[in-house]
Design a protein around this motif. Structure first.
Motif, PDB file in Angstrom:
ATOM      1  N   GLU A   5      16.141  72.219  12.663  1.00 56.90           N
ATOM      2  CA  GLU A   5      16.139  73.612  12.220  1.00 56.90           C
ATOM      3  C   GLU A   5      15.343  73.774  10.931  1.00 56.90           C
ATOM      4  O   GLU A   5      14.592  74.717  10.766  1.00 56.90           O
ATOM      5  N   THR A   6      15.443  72.891   9.997  1.00 53.05           N
ATOM      6  CA  THR A   6      14.711  72.999   8.742  1.00 53.05           C
ATOM      7  C   THR A   6      13.226  72.732   8.952  1.00 53.05           C
ATOM      8  O   THR A   6      12.397  73.320   8.285  1.00 53.05           O
ATOM      9  N   GLN A   7      12.891  71.855   9.851  1.00 51.07           N
ATOM     10  CA  GLN A   7      11.479  71.622  10.154  1.00 51.07           C
ATOM     11  C   GLN A   7      10.858  72.864  10.777  1.00 51.07           C
ATOM     12  O   GLN A   7       9.721  73.202  10.512  1.00 51.07           O
ATOM     13  N   HIS A   8      11.602  73.548  11.580  1.00 50.56           N
ATOM     14  CA  HIS A   8      11.114  74.758  12.237  1.00 50.56           C
ATOM     15  C   HIS A   8      10.831  75.852  11.205  1.00 50.56           C
ATOM     16  O   HIS A   8       9.842  76.554  11.282  1.00 50.56           O
ATOM     17  N   HIS A   9      11.649  75.991  10.181  1.00 49.55           N
ATOM     18  CA  HIS A   9      11.462  77.007   9.152  1.00 49.55           C
ATOM     19  C   HIS A   9      10.272  76.686   8.269  1.00 49.55           C
ATOM     20  O   HIS A   9       9.609  77.571   7.761  1.00 49.55           O
ATOM     21  N   ASP A  10       9.951  75.429   8.063  1.00 48.99           N
ATOM     22  CA  ASP A  10       8.803  75.059   7.244  1.00 48.99           C
ATOM     23  C   ASP A  10       7.498  75.485   7.910  1.00 48.99           C
ATOM     24  O   ASP A  10       6.557  75.875   7.227  1.00 48.99           O
ATOM     25  N   HIS A  11       7.418  75.451   9.209  1.00 52.92           N
ATOM     26  CA  HIS A  11       6.191  75.846   9.907  1.00 52.92           C
ATOM     27  C   HIS A  11       5.971  77.356   9.843  1.00 52.92           C
ATOM     28  O   HIS A  11       4.844  77.819   9.799  1.00 52.92           O
ATOM     29  N   ASP A  12       7.003  78.146   9.816  1.00 48.48           N
ATOM     30  CA  ASP A  12       6.860  79.599   9.748  1.00 48.48           C
ATOM     31  C   ASP A  12       6.302  80.039   8.395  1.00 48.48           C
ATOM     32  O   ASP A  12       5.574  81.013   8.304  1.00 48.48           O
ATOM     33  N   ASP A  13       6.621  79.323   7.326  1.00 54.32           N
ATOM     34  CA  ASP A  13       6.163  79.705   5.993  1.00 54.32           C
ATOM     35  C   ASP A  13       4.669  79.442   5.812  1.00 54.32           C
ATOM     36  O   ASP A  13       4.011  80.103   5.023  1.00 54.32           O
ATOM     37  N   THR A  14       4.097  78.523   6.504  1.00 51.18           N
ATOM     38  CA  THR A  14       2.675  78.193   6.340  1.00 51.18           C
ATOM     39  C   THR A  14       1.769  78.967   7.287  1.00 51.18           C
ATOM     40  O   THR A  14       0.568  78.762   7.281  1.00 51.18           O
ATOM     41  N   ALA A  15       2.283  79.887   8.061  1.00 48.17           N
ATOM     42  CA  ALA A  15       1.464  80.619   9.032  1.00 48.17           C
ATOM     43  C   ALA A  15       0.816  81.862   8.447  1.00 48.17           C
ATOM     44  O   ALA A  15       0.147  82.592   9.159  1.00 48.17           O
ATOM     45  N   ASP A  16       0.973  82.179   7.163  1.00 44.17           N
ATOM     46  CA  ASP A  16       0.378  83.363   6.551  1.00 44.17           C
ATOM     47  C   ASP A  16      -1.125  83.172   6.347  1.00 44.17           C
ATOM     48  O   ASP A  16      -1.581  82.084   5.997  1.00 44.17           O
ATOM     49  N   ILE A  17      -1.877  84.258   6.530  1.00 44.64           N
ATOM     50  CA  ILE A  17      -3.329  84.228   6.342  1.00 44.64           C
ATOM     51  C   ILE A  17      -3.657  85.043   5.096  1.00 44.64           C
ATOM     52  O   ILE A  17      -3.253  86.204   4.973  1.00 44.64           O
ATOM     53  N   ASP A  18      -4.429  84.468   4.199  1.00 47.11           N
ATOM     54  CA  ASP A  18      -4.803  85.145   2.969  1.00 47.11           C
ATOM     55  C   ASP A  18      -6.090  85.944   3.233  1.00 47.11           C
ATOM     56  O   ASP A  18      -7.132  85.366   3.582  1.00 47.11           O
ATOM     57  N   ILE A  19      -6.036  87.275   3.074  1.00 43.37           N
ATOM     58  CA  ILE A  19      -7.214  88.115   3.360  1.00 43.37           C
ATOM     59  C   ILE A  19      -7.958  88.521   2.091  1.00 43.37           C
ATOM     60  O   ILE A  19      -8.887  89.318   2.151  1.00 43.37           O
ATOM     61  N   THR A  20      -7.597  87.978   0.955  1.00 40.55           N
ATOM     62  CA  THR A  20      -8.277  88.315  -0.294  1.00 40.55           C
ATOM     63  C   THR A  20      -9.770  87.983  -0.258  1.00 40.55           C
ATOM     64  O   THR A  20     -10.588  88.818  -0.668  1.00 40.55           O
ATOM     65  N   PRO A  21     -10.205  86.822   0.242  1.00 39.27           N
ATOM     66  CA  PRO A  21     -11.648  86.574   0.315  1.00 39.27           C
ATOM     67  C   PRO A  21     -12.369  87.555   1.244  1.00 39.27           C
ATOM     68  O   PRO A  21     -13.510  87.948   0.976  1.00 39.27           O
ATOM     69  N   LEU A  22     -11.702  87.972   2.301  1.00 44.77           N
ATOM     70  CA  LEU A  22     -12.306  88.943   3.209  1.00 44.77           C
ATOM     71  C   LEU A  22     -12.522  90.276   2.497  1.00 44.77           C
ATOM     72  O   LEU A  22     -13.592  90.891   2.621  1.00 44.77           O
ATOM     73  N   LEU A  23     -11.566  90.720   1.718  1.00 41.63           N
ATOM     74  CA  LEU A  23     -11.712  91.960   0.960  1.00 41.63           C
ATOM     75  C   LEU A  23     -12.813  91.839  -0.085  1.00 41.63           C
ATOM     76  O   LEU A  23     -13.565  92.788  -0.321  1.00 41.63           O
ATOM     77  N   ASP A  24     -12.931  90.678  -0.719  1.00 48.84           N
ATOM     78  CA  ASP A  24     -14.005  90.465  -1.688  1.00 48.84           C
ATOM     79  C   ASP A  24     -15.364  90.612  -1.034  1.00 48.84           C
ATOM     80  O   ASP A  24     -16.271  91.261  -1.566  1.00 48.84           O
ATOM     81  N   VAL A  25     -15.538  90.034   0.141  1.00 49.36           N
ATOM     82  CA  VAL A  25     -16.812  90.124   0.855  1.00 49.36           C
ATOM     83  C   VAL A  25     -17.106  91.568   1.253  1.00 49.36           C
ATOM     84  O   VAL A  25     -18.232  92.052   1.120  1.00 49.36           O
ATOM     85  N   VAL A  26     -16.097  92.292   1.707  1.00 53.42           N
ATOM     86  CA  VAL A  26     -16.292  93.687   2.111  1.00 53.42           C
ATOM     87  C   VAL A  26     -16.726  94.529   0.920  1.00 53.42           C
ATOM     88  O   VAL A  26     -17.651  95.343   1.019  1.00 53.42           O
ATOM     89  N   PHE A  27     -16.089  94.344  -0.229  1.00 50.22           N
ATOM     90  CA  PHE A  27     -16.469  95.103  -1.410  1.00 50.22           C
ATOM     91  C   PHE A  27     -17.864  94.749  -1.897  1.00 50.22           C
ATOM     92  O   PHE A  27     -18.624  95.610  -2.338  1.00 50.22           O
ATOM     93  N   ILE A  28     -18.235  93.500  -1.825  1.00 47.11           N
ATOM     94  CA  ILE A  28     -19.590  93.090  -2.220  1.00 47.11           C
ATOM     95  C   ILE A  28     -20.630  93.720  -1.291  1.00 47.11           C
ATOM     96  O   ILE A  28     -21.673  94.206  -1.734  1.00 47.11           O
ATOM     97  N   LEU A  29     -20.353  93.737   0.010  1.00 39.51           N
ATOM     98  CA  LEU A  29     -21.267  94.386   0.947  1.00 39.51           C
ATOM     99  C   LEU A  29     -21.363  95.886   0.689  1.00 39.51           C
ATOM    100  O   LEU A  29     -22.453  96.473   0.761  1.00 39.51           O
ATOM    101  N   LEU A  30     -20.251  96.525   0.399  1.00 39.98           N
ATOM    102  CA  LEU A  30     -20.256  97.952   0.094  1.00 39.98           C
ATOM    103  C   LEU A  30     -21.108  98.245  -1.136  1.00 39.98           C
ATOM    104  O   LEU A  30     -21.933  99.157  -1.134  1.00 39.98           O
ATOM    105  N   ILE A  31     -20.938  97.464  -2.185  1.00 37.34           N
ATOM    106  CA  ILE A  31     -21.746  97.643  -3.397  1.00 37.34           C
ATOM    107  C   ILE A  31     -23.220  97.405  -3.096  1.00 37.34           C
ATOM    108  O   ILE A  31     -24.092  98.138  -3.561  1.00 37.34           O
ATOM    109  N   PHE A  32     -23.527  96.400  -2.289  1.00 42.07           N
ATOM    110  CA  PHE A  32     -24.914  96.110  -1.932  1.00 42.07           C
ATOM    111  C   PHE A  32     -25.550  97.295  -1.217  1.00 42.07           C
ATOM    112  O   PHE A  32     -26.661  97.712  -1.533  1.00 42.07           O
ATOM    113  N   PHE A  33     -24.860  97.876  -0.235  1.00 40.55           N
ATOM    114  CA  PHE A  33     -25.430  98.998   0.512  1.00 40.55           C
ATOM    115  C   PHE A  33     -25.545 100.255  -0.329  1.00 40.55           C
ATOM    116  O   PHE A  33     -26.489 101.030  -0.171  1.00 40.55           O
TER     117      PHE A  33
END
Length: 136
Positions: A5-33
């Motif tokens: 049961e504890t091993q199962h809970h550890d895998h759920d915590d690491t499944a998050d995706i960080d979208i901060t770099p994606l937002l940085d790229v979108v803002f840089i492209l917006l400024i470029f255009f």
């Protein structure tokens, strides 16, 4: 020892995706255009209303009257003219009368394309003072 049961809970915590770099790229492209965009200034018609005050004395300048009939026929000073010869006709009249004013009177049933072609021909003949008149 860890239970399953504890091993199962550890895998759920690491499944998050960080979208901060994606937002940085979108803002840089917006400024470029935004920075590289070119803004086009469109030319419009310079429309001026006639002076309606009775104290103003009108100055009479030679006038080139171009009528556009309901079937898109073009008359220059009451003579039928082909659109291909219109610019030369206006240029000839304007060379004889440098202060000449072009007045275009278009019928309501005339095509807008014909009106624009007449205005273009007037500009090709270096006539800058073009007036539009309505036909009742």
């Amino acid at each position: 020892m860890l239970t399953t049961e504890t091993q199962h809970h550890d895998h759920d915590d690491t499944a998050d995706i960080d979208i901060t770099p994606l937002l940085d790229v979108v803002f840089i492209l917006l400024i470029f255009f935004i920075v590289t965009a070119t803004f086009v200034r469109e030319r419009g018609l310079d429309l001026r209303k006639a002076d309606e005050s009775p104290s103003a004395t009108p100055t009479i300048a030679p006038t080139i009257v171009i009528d556009i009939g309901p079937n898109n026929e073009i008359f220059v000073n009451q003579r039928v003219t082909d659109i291909r010869r219109l610019s030369a006709s206006i240029r000839r009249w304007h060379s004889e009368h440098p202060q000449a004013v072009v007045v275009i009177a278009a019928d309501k049933k005339a095509r807008t394309h014909t009106l624009v072609s007449v205005m273009d021909a007037s500009r090709e003949a270096n006539v800058l003072d073009i007036s539009l008149a309505g036909i009742p």
